[in-house]
Design a protein around this motif. Structure first.
Motif, PDB file in Angstrom:
ATOM      1  N   LYS A 282       0.809  -1.220   0.000  1.00 14.18           N
ATOM      2  CA  LYS A 282       0.000   0.000   0.000  1.00 14.18           C
ATOM      3  C   LYS A 282       0.844   1.273   0.000  1.00 14.18           C
ATOM      4  CE  LYS A 282      -3.975  -2.122   2.302  1.00 14.18           C
ATOM      5  NZ  LYS A 282      -4.929  -2.036   3.431  1.00 14.18           N
ATOM      6  N   THR A 283       2.106   1.165   0.418  1.00 14.22           N
ATOM      7  CA  THR A 283       2.987   2.334   0.485  1.00 14.22           C
ATOM      8  C   THR A 283       4.172   2.133  -0.458  1.00 14.22           C
ATOM      9  OG1 THR A 283       2.421   2.587   2.833  1.00 14.22           O
ATOM     10  CG2 THR A 283       4.284   3.870   1.993  1.00 14.22           C
ATOM     11  N   LEU A 284       4.383   3.096  -1.339  1.00 15.87           N
ATOM     12  CA  LEU A 284       5.532   3.055  -2.248  1.00 15.87           C
ATOM     13  C   LEU A 284       6.711   3.766  -1.593  1.00 15.87           C
ATOM     14  CD1 LEU A 284       6.708   2.433  -5.096  1.00 15.87           C
ATOM     15  CD2 LEU A 284       5.881   4.700  -5.797  1.00 15.87           C
ATOM     16  N   ILE A 285       7.866   3.110  -1.584  1.00 18.81           N
ATOM     17  CA  ILE A 285       9.083   3.711  -1.032  1.00 18.81           C
ATOM     18  C   ILE A 285       9.939   4.194  -2.199  1.00 18.81           C
ATOM     19  CG2 ILE A 285      11.152   3.316   0.347  1.00 18.81           C
ATOM     20  CD1 ILE A 285       9.619   0.981   1.683  1.00 18.81           C
ATOM     21  N   ILE A 286      10.224   5.507  -2.236  1.00 12.89           N
ATOM     22  CA  ILE A 286      10.997   6.113  -3.320  1.00 12.89           C
ATOM     23  C   ILE A 286      12.325   6.616  -2.773  1.00 12.89           C
ATOM     24  CG2 ILE A 286      11.055   7.896  -5.114  1.00 12.89           C
ATOM     25  CD1 ILE A 286       7.976   7.987  -4.977  1.00 12.89           C
ATOM     26  N   LEU A 287      13.420   6.068  -3.291  1.00 11.27           N
ATOM     27  CA  LEU A 287      14.763   6.530  -2.924  1.00 11.27           C
ATOM     28  C   LEU A 287      15.337   7.286  -4.115  1.00 11.27           C
ATOM     29  CD1 LEU A 287      16.101   3.233  -1.278  1.00 11.27           C
ATOM     30  CD2 LEU A 287      15.068   5.203  -0.127  1.00 11.27           C
ATOM     31  N   ASP A 288      15.359   8.601  -4.010  1.00  9.04           N
ATOM     32  CA  ASP A 288      15.832   9.429  -5.124  1.00  9.04           C
ATOM     33  C   ASP A 288      17.284   9.836  -4.899  1.00  9.04           C
ATOM     34  OD1 ASP A 288      15.708  10.733  -7.510  1.00  9.04           O
ATOM     35  OD2 ASP A 288      14.306  12.292  -6.870  1.00  9.04           O
ATOM     36  N   GLU A 289      17.986  10.128  -6.007  1.00 16.39           N
ATOM     37  CA  GLU A 289      19.406  10.493  -5.957  1.00 16.39           C
ATOM     38  C   GLU A 289      20.205   9.438  -5.194  1.00 16.39           C
ATOM     39  OE1 GLU A 289      20.440  12.766  -7.763  1.00 16.39           O
ATOM     40  OE2 GLU A 289      18.796  14.170  -8.067  1.00 16.39           O
ATOM     41  N   ILE A 290      19.960   8.181  -5.545  1.00 16.98           N
ATOM     42  CA  ILE A 290      20.547   7.087  -4.780  1.00 16.98           C
ATOM     43  C   ILE A 290      22.067   7.048  -4.905  1.00 16.98           C
ATOM     44  CG2 ILE A 290      20.374   5.336  -6.606  1.00 16.98           C
ATOM     45  CD1 ILE A 290      19.398   3.430  -4.274  1.00 16.98           C
ATOM     46  N   GLN A 291      22.615   7.674  -5.944  1.00 18.84           N
ATOM     47  CA  GLN A 291      24.073   7.686  -6.092  1.00 18.84           C
ATOM     48  C   GLN A 291      24.754   8.460  -4.980  1.00 18.84           C
ATOM     49  OE1 GLN A 291      22.073   9.566  -7.955  1.00 18.84           O
ATOM     50  NE2 GLN A 291      22.887  11.640  -7.752  1.00 18.84           N
ATOM     51  N   SER A 292      23.986   9.261  -4.241  1.00 14.01           N
ATOM     52  CA  SER A 292      24.559  10.055  -3.156  1.00 14.01           C
ATOM     53  C   SER A 292      24.948   9.192  -1.959  1.00 14.01           C
ATOM     54  CB  SER A 292      23.568  11.129  -2.704  1.00 14.01           C
ATOM     55  OG  SER A 292      23.231  11.982  -3.776  1.00 14.01           O
ATOM     56  N   VAL A 293      24.313   8.036  -1.823  1.00  8.53           N
ATOM     57  CA  VAL A 293      24.585   7.150  -0.680  1.00  8.53           C
ATOM     58  C   VAL A 293      24.830   5.743  -1.227  1.00  8.53           C
ATOM     59  CG1 VAL A 293      23.760   6.321   1.559  1.00  8.53           C
ATOM     60  CG2 VAL A 293      23.017   8.553   0.721  1.00  8.53           C
ATOM     61  N   PRO A 294      26.064   5.413  -1.543  1.00  7.47           N
ATOM     62  CA  PRO A 294      26.362   4.114  -2.159  1.00  7.47           C
ATOM     63  C   PRO A 294      25.836   2.917  -1.375  1.00  7.47           C
ATOM     64  CG  PRO A 294      28.260   5.552  -2.312  1.00  7.47           C
ATOM     65  CD  PRO A 294      27.263   6.265  -1.453  1.00  7.47           C
ATOM     66  N   ARG A 295      25.831   2.991  -0.041  1.00  3.79           N
ATOM     67  CA  ARG A 295      25.321   1.862   0.747  1.00  3.79           C
ATOM     68  C   ARG A 295      23.824   1.671   0.557  1.00  3.79           C
ATOM     69  NH1 ARG A 295      27.698  -0.812   5.097  1.00  3.79           N
ATOM     70  NH2 ARG A 295      25.795  -0.641   6.344  1.00  3.79           N
ATOM     71  N   ALA A 296      23.134   2.721   0.160  1.00  2.00           N
ATOM     72  CA  ALA A 296      21.708   2.582  -0.135  1.00  2.00           C
ATOM     73  C   ALA A 296      21.514   1.703  -1.373  1.00  2.00           C
ATOM     74  CB  ALA A 296      21.071   3.953  -0.346  1.00  2.00           C
ATOM     75  N   LEU A 297      22.436   1.802  -2.318  1.00  2.00           N
ATOM     76  CA  LEU A 297      22.384   0.937  -3.491  1.00  2.00           C
ATOM     77  C   LEU A 297      22.593  -0.516  -3.084  1.00  2.00           C
ATOM     78  CD1 LEU A 297      22.273   1.103  -6.701  1.00  2.00           C
ATOM     79  CD2 LEU A 297      24.717   0.722  -6.572  1.00  2.00           C
ATOM     80  N   LEU A 298      23.526  -0.744  -2.188  1.00  2.00           N
ATOM     81  CA  LEU A 298      23.767  -2.087  -1.685  1.00  2.00           C
ATOM     82  C   LEU A 298      22.535  -2.635  -0.980  1.00  2.00           C
ATOM     83  CD1 LEU A 298      25.838  -4.355  -1.190  1.00  2.00           C
ATOM     84  CD2 LEU A 298      26.532  -3.131   0.882  1.00  2.00           C
ATOM     85  N   LEU A 299      21.800  -1.759  -0.311  1.00  2.00           N
ATOM     86  CA  LEU A 299      20.603  -2.157   0.424  1.00  2.00           C
ATOM     87  C   LEU A 299      19.527  -2.748  -0.486  1.00  2.00           C
ATOM     88  CD1 LEU A 299      18.803  -2.093   3.025  1.00  2.00           C
ATOM     89  CD2 LEU A 299      18.153   0.233   2.331  1.00  2.00           C
ATOM     90  N   LEU A 300      19.493  -2.345  -1.752  1.00  4.79           N
ATOM     91  CA  LEU A 300      18.444  -2.803  -2.661  1.00  4.79           C
ATOM     92  C   LEU A 300      18.417  -4.317  -2.776  1.00  4.79           C
ATOM     93  CD1 LEU A 300      18.788  -0.154  -5.528  1.00  4.79           C
ATOM     94  CD2 LEU A 300      17.373  -0.069  -3.459  1.00  4.79           C
ATOM     95  N   LYS A 301      19.586  -4.931  -2.704  1.00  2.00           N
ATOM     96  CA  LYS A 301      19.679  -6.396  -2.756  1.00  2.00           C
ATOM     97  C   LYS A 301      18.910  -7.019  -1.594  1.00  2.00           C
ATOM     98  CE  LYS A 301      23.035 -10.159  -2.394  1.00  2.00           C
ATOM     99  NZ  LYS A 301      24.453 -10.530  -2.266  1.00  2.00           N
ATOM    100  N   PHE A 302      19.022  -6.407  -0.410  1.00  2.00           N
ATOM    101  CA  PHE A 302      18.369  -6.971   0.774  1.00  2.00           C
ATOM    102  C   PHE A 302      16.863  -6.715   0.762  1.00  2.00           C
ATOM    103  CE2 PHE A 302      22.813  -6.206   1.883  1.00  2.00           C
ATOM    104  CZ  PHE A 302      23.174  -7.475   2.320  1.00  2.00           C
ATOM    105  N   PHE A 303      16.442  -5.610   0.149  1.00  2.00           N
ATOM    106  CA  PHE A 303      15.009  -5.393  -0.042  1.00  2.00           C
ATOM    107  C   PHE A 303      14.420  -6.506  -0.885  1.00  2.00           C
ATOM    108  CE2 PHE A 303      15.258  -0.790   1.182  1.00  2.00           C
ATOM    109  CZ  PHE A 303      14.204  -0.823   2.080  1.00  2.00           C
ATOM    110  N   LYS A 304      15.109  -6.857  -1.948  1.00  2.00           N
ATOM    111  CA  LYS A 304      14.639  -7.910  -2.845  1.00  2.00           C
ATOM    112  C   LYS A 304      14.612  -9.265  -2.151  1.00  2.00           C
ATOM    113  CE  LYS A 304      14.034 -10.685  -6.396  1.00  2.00           C
ATOM    114  NZ  LYS A 304      12.698 -10.962  -6.931  1.00  2.00           N
ATOM    115  N   GLU A 305      15.673  -9.582  -1.398  1.00  2.00           N
ATOM    116  CA  GLU A 305      15.814 -10.918  -0.831  1.00  2.00           C
ATOM    117  C   GLU A 305      15.089 -11.100   0.503  1.00  2.00           C
ATOM    118  OE1 GLU A 305      20.015 -11.443  -0.590  1.00  2.00           O
ATOM    119  OE2 GLU A 305      20.263 -11.800  -2.750  1.00  2.00           O
TER     120      GLU A 305
END
Length: 274
Positions: A88-111
Motif C-alpha cells: 500500500k505504500t511506495l518507497i521512493i529513494l531518489d538520488e541514490i548515487q549520493s549514498v552508495p550503501r543505499a544501493l547495496l541495500l536494494l539487494k536486501f530489499f529484494k531478498e
C-alpha cells in the motif's frame, strides 16, 4: 503530462511479491524520473514515502548503521511520520548515487523484504565510480527514461488528433497528402526538445525565449555534474568534449576529431573524460 512509459511502472507494481524486483529508473537529469515515481505513488498506491538522499541528511546514518531492510523501513516511518504498509505504500529513494550503501541495500530489499514496493532513481555514474560497493545484479528491474517523444509532445500540446492520424492513416493516404501542419509541429518539437520543464514552459508561455532559458539552465546543471565524480583535470576535459560535440557533429563530416579540441590532442587523452 502523459508519459507512455508509465504503463510499464504500473505493470511492475502489479507483479507478485516473489517475482518483483526493486525498480530502478535510469536516465539523464531532468527527464522526469522523479515525477514518474511520485505519479506512480499518487495514482497506484494509498501513500508513498519520498526520500531524496541528497537532501535528507537525517536518513544517511540509517544506511551506515544497518542493512536490515525491516529496521530501515521502521526508521523511515519514524522520520517521515508515516506507516509504511506492504502493498500500500511506495518507497521512493531518489538520488541514490549520493549514498552508495543505499544501493547495496536494494539487494536486501529484494531478498529479505519482497513484500514492499521499493523504487529508486538517480545518476548511476557516481555509484559506479564508488569502489567497494557491489552492484545489486539480478535484483533490479531497470527502466530507461528519456525526454518526451514527438508523440508525447503532441499529446501534451493537446494535438491528440494528429497522433491518431499518424497512427491510423494508410500509406496511400499519407503519400497523397500535404504535411505542412505536421512539419511545423515537428520543427517546433525539434526546437523545444523533449525535456519536460522546457515543454511545460512552452505550453504555459508560448515564449521561445523562456524555453531557451530553461534549456540553458538544464545545460548548466549538466556542467555542474562534471566535477562531482572526477578530479579537476578530467572535469576540464569533459567540458572541452561537451563544448565541441555540437560544433563538430553539425558539420558535413560527422566524425569527431580530437585535434579540433586543441592542438595535438589525441583520443587517448580524452578516453576517461568521454
Amino acid at each position: 503530462m502523459k508519459r507512455e512509459i508509465f504503463e510499464r511502472l504500473v505493470k511492475w507494481k502489479n507483479k507478485p511479491d516473489g517475482s518483483r524486483n526493486v525498480l530502478m529508473l535510469k536516465g539523464a537529469r531532468q527527464v522526469g524520473k522523479t515525477w514518474l515515481l511520485k505519479e506512480l505513488g499518487e495514482k497506484c498506491f494509498e501513500d508513498y514515502v519520498y526520500i531524496n538522499l541528497e537532501r535528507y541528511a537525517d536518513t544517511l546514518t540509517i544506511f551506515e548503521e544497518t542493512l536490515d531492510p525491516h529496521i530501515i523501513i521502521e526508521q523511515l516511518g519514524l522520520i517521515f511520520e508515516k506507516k509504511i504498509i506492504p502493498g500500500k505504500t511506495l518507497i521512493i529513494l531518489d538520488e541514490i548515487q549520493s549514498v552508495p550503501r543505499a544501493l547495496l541495500l536494494l539487494k536486501f530489499f529484494k531478498e529479505e523484504a519482497p513484500e514492499y514496493h521499493v523504487c529508486c532513481a538517480g545518476s548511476l555514474l557516481g555509484v559506479r565510480l564508488h569502489s567497494g560497493i557491489s552492484y545489486p545484479t539480478g535484483c533490479l528491474e531497470t527502466i530507461y527514461i528519456r525526454p518526451l517523444s514527438f508523440k508525447e509532445f503532441l499529446i501534451a500540446s493537446g494535438k491528440e488528433e494528429n497522433v491518431k492520424f499518424i497512427e491510423t492513416a494508410s500509406l496511400e493516404k499519407l503519400e497523397s497528402m500535404s504535411f505542412e501542419h505536421l512539419e511545423y509541429l515537428l520543427r517546433e518539437y525539434m526546437f523545444i526538445g523533449g525535456m519536460p520543464a522546457a515543454v511545460q514552459t512552452w505550453l504555459d508561455t508560448k515564449d521561445y525565449v523562456e524555453v531557451k532559458n530553461i534549456l540553458a539552465n538544464i545545460e548548466d546543471d549538466y556542467r555542474s555534474d562534471f566535477s562531482k565524480y572526477t578530479d579537476a583535470i578530467t572535469s576540464k576535459k569533459i567540458t572541452e568534449v561537451w563544448e565541441n560535440i555540437s560544433k563538430q557533429l553539425s558539420k558535413e563530416n560527422k566524425k569527431f576529431i580530437f585535434g579540433l579540441i586543441r592542438n595535438s590532442a589525441r583520443a587517448k587523452d580524452y578516453s576517461l573524460a568521454i
